[in-house]
Scaffold this motif. Structure first.
Motif, PDB file in Angstrom:
ATOM      1  N   ASP A 246       1.198   5.859   9.449  1.00  0.00           N
ATOM      2  CA  ASP A 246       0.655   5.128   8.461  1.00  0.00           C
ATOM      3  C   ASP A 246       1.376   3.592   8.394  1.00  0.00           C
ATOM      4  O   ASP A 246       2.758   3.816   8.532  1.00  0.00           O
ATOM      5  CB  ASP A 246       0.874   5.717   6.948  1.00  0.00           C
ATOM      6  CG  ASP A 246       0.317   6.973   6.927  1.00  0.00           C
ATOM      7  OD1 ASP A 246      -0.531   7.333   7.472  1.00  0.00           O
ATOM      8  OD2 ASP A 246       0.665   7.686   5.909  1.00  0.00           O
TER       9      ASP A 246
ATOM     10  N   VAL B 150      -4.013   4.860   9.090  1.00  0.00           N
ATOM     11  CA  VAL B 150      -3.439   6.182   8.220  1.00  0.00           C
ATOM     12  C   VAL B 150      -3.539   7.360   9.295  1.00  0.00           C
ATOM     13  O   VAL B 150      -4.237   7.066  10.171  1.00  0.00           O
ATOM     14  CB  VAL B 150      -3.878   6.459   6.915  1.00  0.00           C
ATOM     15  CG1 VAL B 150      -3.755   5.216   5.991  1.00  0.00           C
ATOM     16  CG2 VAL B 150      -5.363   6.589   7.159  1.00  0.00           C
TER      17      VAL B 150
ATOM     18  N   ALA C 125      -4.691   7.808   1.282  1.00  0.00           N
ATOM     19  CA  ALA C 125      -3.581   7.329   2.027  1.00  0.00           C
ATOM     20  C   ALA C 125      -3.543   5.946   2.106  1.00  0.00           C
ATOM     21  O   ALA C 125      -2.212   5.298   2.277  1.00  0.00           O
ATOM     22  CB  ALA C 125      -3.615   7.942   3.390  1.00  0.00           C
TER      23      ALA C 125
END
Length: 100
Positions: free
Chosen positions: A24, A43, A55
Motif C-alpha cells: 500500500d 494497494v 484500501a
C-alpha cells in the motif's frame, strides 16, 4: 498544486489505482497523455468486492491524517482512474506528494 481543484469544503483530484500492487503506497503525481494530472497509488488487495477502493480510501485518509469518512470516491469506482473528494483544508494535500 495544479493536480486538482480547490473547493470550499475540500479538494478533488484524480487517482490512478493499481490493485494487487504488492504494497500500500503512493507513488507521486503523474501527467497522462491528455495532460491531466493524477496521483499514482497502489494497494496490496485485489479489486474484488470493492476491497481495493476501501484500501485506497484508508491509505489516503491515513496519509492526510483525517478520518476515512472525509475521503470519498465520487466517480470511477470500477475504473483504474478515480475521482477523489476530500473534506478539509486543501493545503494538507501537499502530504500526498511526500509519501512515496
Amino acid at each position: 498544486m495544479a493536480a486538482g481543484a480547490a473547493r470550499n469544503t475540500g479538494f478533488r483530484f484524480a487517482v490512478r489505482l493499481t490493485p494487487k500492487g504488492g504494497r500500500d503506497g503512493l507513488d507521486g503525481w503523474a501527467q497522462g497523455p491528455d495532460g491531466k494530472h493524477y496521483l499514482k497509488a497502489r494497494v496490496s488487495v485485489p479489486p474484488e468486492d470493492g476491497k481495493a477502493n476501501e484500501a485506497l480510501v484508508r491509505l489516503l485518509a491515513k496519509t492526510l491524517g483525517i478520518g476515512t469518512s472525509k475521503v470519498r470516491i465520487v466517480s470511477g469506482t470500477a475504473s483504474r482512474v478515480k475521482m477523489i473528494e476530500v473534506e478539509g483544508d486543501p493545503s494538507r494535500l501537499a502530504a500526498l506528494g511526500e509519501h512515496s
